[in-house]
Write a protein that holds these residues in place. Sequence first.
Motif, PDB file in Angstrom:
ATOM      1  N   GLU A 143      -5.273   1.265  -4.577  1.00 20.15           N
ATOM      2  CA  GLU A 143      -5.192   2.448  -3.716  1.00 20.15           C
ATOM      3  C   GLU A 143      -3.760   2.718  -3.284  1.00 20.15           C
ATOM      4  O   GLU A 143      -3.383   3.877  -3.060  1.00 20.15           O
ATOM      5  CB  GLU A 143      -6.129   2.299  -2.521  1.00 20.15           C
ATOM      6  N   VAL A 144      -2.958   1.673  -3.152  1.00 21.39           N
ATOM      7  CA  VAL A 144      -1.529   1.872  -2.893  1.00 21.39           C
ATOM      8  C   VAL A 144      -0.909   2.635  -4.060  1.00 21.39           C
ATOM      9  O   VAL A 144      -0.118   3.567  -3.867  1.00 21.39           O
ATOM     10  CB  VAL A 144      -0.809   0.525  -2.683  1.00 21.39           C
ATOM     11  N   ALA A 145      -1.273   2.251  -5.283  1.00 28.86           N
ATOM     12  CA  ALA A 145      -0.749   2.937  -6.468  1.00 28.86           C
ATOM     13  C   ALA A 145      -1.106   4.419  -6.457  1.00 28.86           C
ATOM     14  O   ALA A 145      -0.330   5.262  -6.915  1.00 28.86           O
ATOM     15  CB  ALA A 145      -1.284   2.268  -7.732  1.00 28.86           C
ATOM     16  N   GLN A 146      -2.290   4.735  -5.906  1.00 29.54           N
ATOM     17  CA  GLN A 146      -2.744   6.124  -5.816  1.00 29.54           C
ATOM     18  C   GLN A 146      -2.240   6.809  -4.546  1.00 29.54           C
ATOM     19  O   GLN A 146      -2.548   7.971  -4.303  1.00 29.54           O
ATOM     20  CB  GLN A 146      -4.268   6.170  -5.860  1.00 29.54           C
ATOM     21  N   GLU A 147      -1.489   6.078  -3.730  1.00 30.51           N
ATOM     22  CA  GLU A 147      -0.924   6.563  -2.466  1.00 30.51           C
ATOM     23  C   GLU A 147      -1.999   7.055  -1.512  1.00 30.51           C
ATOM     24  O   GLU A 147      -1.831   8.047  -0.799  1.00 30.51           O
ATOM     25  CB  GLU A 147       0.143   7.630  -2.732  1.00 30.51           C
ATOM     26  N   LYS A 148      -3.103   6.331  -1.471  1.00 30.55           N
ATOM     27  CA  LYS A 148      -4.148   6.593  -0.481  1.00 30.55           C
ATOM     28  C   LYS A 148      -3.772   5.919   0.834  1.00 30.55           C
ATOM     29  O   LYS A 148      -3.113   4.884   0.843  1.00 30.55           O
ATOM     30  CB  LYS A 148      -5.501   6.080  -0.982  1.00 30.55           C
ATOM     31  N   GLN A 149      -4.194   6.514   1.936  1.00 28.14           N
ATOM     32  CA  GLN A 149      -3.820   5.991   3.254  1.00 28.14           C
ATOM     33  C   GLN A 149      -4.252   4.541   3.415  1.00 28.14           C
ATOM     34  O   GLN A 149      -5.418   4.206   3.199  1.00 28.14           O
ATOM     35  CB  GLN A 149      -4.452   6.833   4.367  1.00 28.14           C
ATOM     36  N   SER A 150      -3.313   3.683   3.773  1.00 27.24           N
ATOM     37  CA  SER A 150      -3.574   2.254   3.883  1.00 27.24           C
ATOM     38  C   SER A 150      -2.943   1.700   5.155  1.00 27.24           C
ATOM     39  O   SER A 150      -1.990   2.269   5.695  1.00 27.24           O
ATOM     40  CB  SER A 150      -3.007   1.508   2.658  1.00 27.24           C
ATOM     41  N   TYR A 151      -3.484   0.562   5.612  1.00 29.26           N
ATOM     42  CA  TYR A 151      -3.029  -0.058   6.858  1.00 29.26           C
ATOM     43  C   TYR A 151      -2.767  -1.539   6.626  1.00 29.26           C
ATOM     44  O   TYR A 151      -3.593  -2.239   6.047  1.00 29.26           O
ATOM     45  CB  TYR A 151      -4.093   0.107   7.953  1.00 29.26           C
ATOM     46  N   LEU A 152      -1.606  -1.992   7.092  1.00 25.89           N
ATOM     47  CA  LEU A 152      -1.246  -3.392   6.974  1.00 25.89           C
ATOM     48  C   LEU A 152      -0.975  -3.988   8.354  1.00 25.89           C
ATOM     49  O   LEU A 152      -0.524  -3.290   9.259  1.00 25.89           O
ATOM     50  CB  LEU A 152       0.004  -3.553   6.107  1.00 25.89           C
ATOM     51  N   THR A 153      -1.255  -5.270   8.477  1.00 26.95           N
ATOM     52  CA  THR A 153      -0.908  -6.017   9.681  1.00 26.95           C
ATOM     53  C   THR A 153       0.023  -7.146   9.276  1.00 26.95           C
ATOM     54  O   THR A 153      -0.240  -7.854   8.306  1.00 26.95           O
ATOM     55  CB  THR A 153      -2.167  -6.596  10.354  1.00 26.95           C
ATOM     56  N   ILE A 154       1.108  -7.288  10.018  1.00 25.63           N
ATOM     57  CA  ILE A 154       2.082  -8.348   9.741  1.00 25.63           C
ATOM     58  C   ILE A 154       1.973  -9.387  10.849  1.00 25.63           C
ATOM     59  O   ILE A 154       2.310  -9.128  12.007  1.00 25.63           O
ATOM     60  CB  ILE A 154       3.517  -7.803   9.660  1.00 25.63           C
ATOM     61  N   GLY A 155       1.456 -10.559  10.474  1.00 27.47           N
ATOM     62  CA  GLY A 155       1.277 -11.636  11.432  1.00 27.47           C
ATOM     63  C   GLY A 155       2.512 -12.509  11.522  1.00 27.47           C
ATOM     64  O   GLY A 155       3.136 -12.820  10.504  1.00 27.47           O
ATOM     65  N   SER A 252     -15.630  -2.978  -1.707  1.00 28.38           N
ATOM     66  CA  SER A 252     -14.841  -2.141  -2.600  1.00 28.38           C
ATOM     67  C   SER A 252     -15.067  -2.453  -4.072  1.00 28.38           C
ATOM     68  O   SER A 252     -15.228  -3.609  -4.466  1.00 28.38           O
ATOM     69  CB  SER A 252     -13.351  -2.293  -2.276  1.00 28.38           C
ATOM     70  N   GLN A 253     -14.984  -1.414  -4.879  1.00 34.25           N
ATOM     71  CA  GLN A 253     -15.048  -1.566  -6.342  1.00 34.25           C
ATOM     72  C   GLN A 253     -13.824  -2.308  -6.871  1.00 34.25           C
ATOM     73  O   GLN A 253     -13.843  -2.847  -7.979  1.00 34.25           O
ATOM     74  CB  GLN A 253     -15.104  -0.183  -6.992  1.00 34.25           C
ATOM     75  N   PHE A 254     -12.744  -2.353  -6.076  1.00 29.54           N
ATOM     76  CA  PHE A 254     -11.517  -3.018  -6.516  1.00 29.54           C
ATOM     77  C   PHE A 254     -11.480  -4.499  -6.156  1.00 29.54           C
ATOM     78  O   PHE A 254     -10.527  -5.200  -6.510  1.00 29.54           O
ATOM     79  CB  PHE A 254     -10.288  -2.333  -5.896  1.00 29.54           C
ATOM     80  N   SER A 255     -12.499  -4.983  -5.458  1.00 29.62           N
ATOM     81  CA  SER A 255     -12.489  -6.372  -4.994  1.00 29.62           C
ATOM     82  C   SER A 255     -12.755  -7.339  -6.138  1.00 29.62           C
ATOM     83  O   SER A 255     -13.835  -7.355  -6.732  1.00 29.62           O
ATOM     84  CB  SER A 255     -13.551  -6.566  -3.903  1.00 29.62           C
ATOM     85  N   ARG A 256     -11.785  -8.184  -6.447  1.00 31.91           N
ATOM     86  CA  ARG A 256     -11.957  -9.177  -7.504  1.00 31.91           C
ATOM     87  C   ARG A 256     -13.041 -10.185  -7.135  1.00 31.91           C
ATOM     88  O   ARG A 256     -13.812 -10.631  -7.988  1.00 31.91           O
ATOM     89  CB  ARG A 256     -10.646  -9.913  -7.748  1.00 31.91           C
ATOM     90  N   ASN A 257     -13.050 -10.580  -5.872  1.00 34.73           N
ATOM     91  CA  ASN A 257     -14.015 -11.586  -5.434  1.00 34.73           C
ATOM     92  C   ASN A 257     -15.439 -11.058  -5.488  1.00 34.73           C
ATOM     93  O   ASN A 257     -16.352 -11.762  -5.903  1.00 34.73           O
ATOM     94  CB  ASN A 257     -13.653 -12.059  -4.021  1.00 34.73           C
ATOM     95  N   ARG A 258     -15.632  -9.818  -5.083  1.00 33.24           N
ATOM     96  CA  ARG A 258     -16.962  -9.208  -5.174  1.00 33.24           C
ATOM     97  C   ARG A 258     -17.392  -9.109  -6.640  1.00 33.24           C
ATOM     98  O   ARG A 258     -18.545  -9.400  -6.986  1.00 33.24           O
ATOM     99  CB  ARG A 258     -16.938  -7.829  -4.529  1.00 33.24           C
ATOM    100  N   THR A 259     -16.457  -8.715  -7.501  1.00 35.02           N
ATOM    101  CA  THR A 259     -16.752  -8.613  -8.928  1.00 35.02           C
ATOM    102  C   THR A 259     -17.119  -9.970  -9.509  1.00 35.02           C
ATOM    103  O   THR A 259     -18.092 -10.102 -10.270  1.00 35.02           O
ATOM    104  CB  THR A 259     -15.536  -8.032  -9.676  1.00 35.02           C
ATOM    105  N   PHE A 260     -16.348 -10.986  -9.148  1.00 29.53           N
ATOM    106  CA  PHE A 260     -16.603 -12.349  -9.621  1.00 29.53           C
ATOM    107  C   PHE A 260     -17.988 -12.811  -9.163  1.00 29.53           C
ATOM    108  O   PHE A 260     -18.778 -13.356  -9.956  1.00 29.53           O
ATOM    109  CB  PHE A 260     -15.520 -13.281  -9.080  1.00 29.53           C
ATOM    110  N   GLY A 261     -18.292 -12.609  -7.888  1.00 29.10           N
ATOM    111  CA  GLY A 261     -19.602 -12.990  -7.369  1.00 29.10           C
ATOM    112  C   GLY A 261     -20.734 -12.254  -8.053  1.00 29.10           C
ATOM    113  O   GLY A 261     -21.791 -12.832  -8.347  1.00 29.10           O
ATOM    114  N   ASN A 262     -20.529 -10.986  -8.327  1.00 29.15           N
ATOM    115  CA  ASN A 262     -21.544 -10.180  -9.005  1.00 29.15           C
ATOM    116  C   ASN A 262     -21.868 -10.757 -10.383  1.00 29.15           C
ATOM    117  O   ASN A 262     -23.031 -10.822 -10.802  1.00 29.15           O
ATOM    118  CB  ASN A 262     -21.040  -8.738  -9.132  1.00 29.15           C
TER     119      ASN A 262
END
Length: 329
Positions: A143-155, A252-262
């Motif tokens: 989604e960053v590549a598509q420049e969709k609105q995104s939010y980050l937190t810096i800990g 999300s459809q982009f989640s590797r972990n969700r895909t792996f679990g599926n």
Amino acid sequence: MEKVAVVGGGSWATALVKILSENKSEIHWWMRNKEDVQHLNEYRHNPRYLSQVSFDLAYVKPHTAIAEVVAAADWVILAVPAAFVQQALEALPTNAFDGKVVISAIKGMIPDQNVLITDYIAQRFRVPDSHQLVIAGPCHAEEVAQEKQSYLTIGSHDLDKAEHFCQLLRNRYVKANPLDDLDGIEYCAVMKNIIALACGIARGLNFGDNFQAVLVSNAMFEIERFLDAIMPLHRELSGSAYLGDLLVTAYSQFSRNRTFGNMIGHGYTVKSAQIEMNMVAEGYYAVQSIYELNKKLKVEMPITNAVYLILYERISPAVEFEILKEKLR
């Protein structure tokens, strides 16, 4: 001009290089594969990940020599899978990060050692907590590549450094905010990948949306119990660095972990799923680390335990989820 090193050639590293270089930071980009570096220098894009993103080589300097990349920068972002961090950094001397700020963009733990990336960096390179940051939040590279609105937190334990780095990231489609819970958001980022695996397994087993909603809501309590046991601190887990990151990874459809679990839910073996995905699902390694840590903590973690038993003890996903569903409320 700020000088930033990015260690890693995957999709998240590529997305971060896009954000930072477009904000006119000078990026020294380490990629392991010499052919990828040559391709990037010639065609201005990463041939393997987010290849639609074009880079301005006046700001992006790809290289295969990690020592040179790190030495040239004041900020060093680590964006390789957790399982390969030691291998990627093995050539660096102990003082390689002296005077630099090290930022972990990795949502995983060092396998076998069962430690967070920040803890490993502190131990291996003697980097103080005040010079470490963590990137968290619901922000898929695609989604960053598509420049969709995104939010980050810096800990960070140093909010001034966190705010400074936020300024390097902010643009019209990325908002970034500092947070003084470095350890909490790092552990939460690890655990949300485990939950995403569980959600993927549930989907593969044909459980519906109703069950997944219950699974995720129970997961938040599980995460809270674990964080309270290992790193007690008052936290608002409904924030985007916690719940937000969990939700995007679980759904999300982009989640590797969700895909792996599926794939596991559909009957794939771990090995076959890994080969077909050709990408790293951090949750596979993370669940073993969290499971091992919890042997001492003894926190009630039915979802984590179920995922561990399926992936490492080869218990049938259908059998384990029949047991799990009776433990959810």
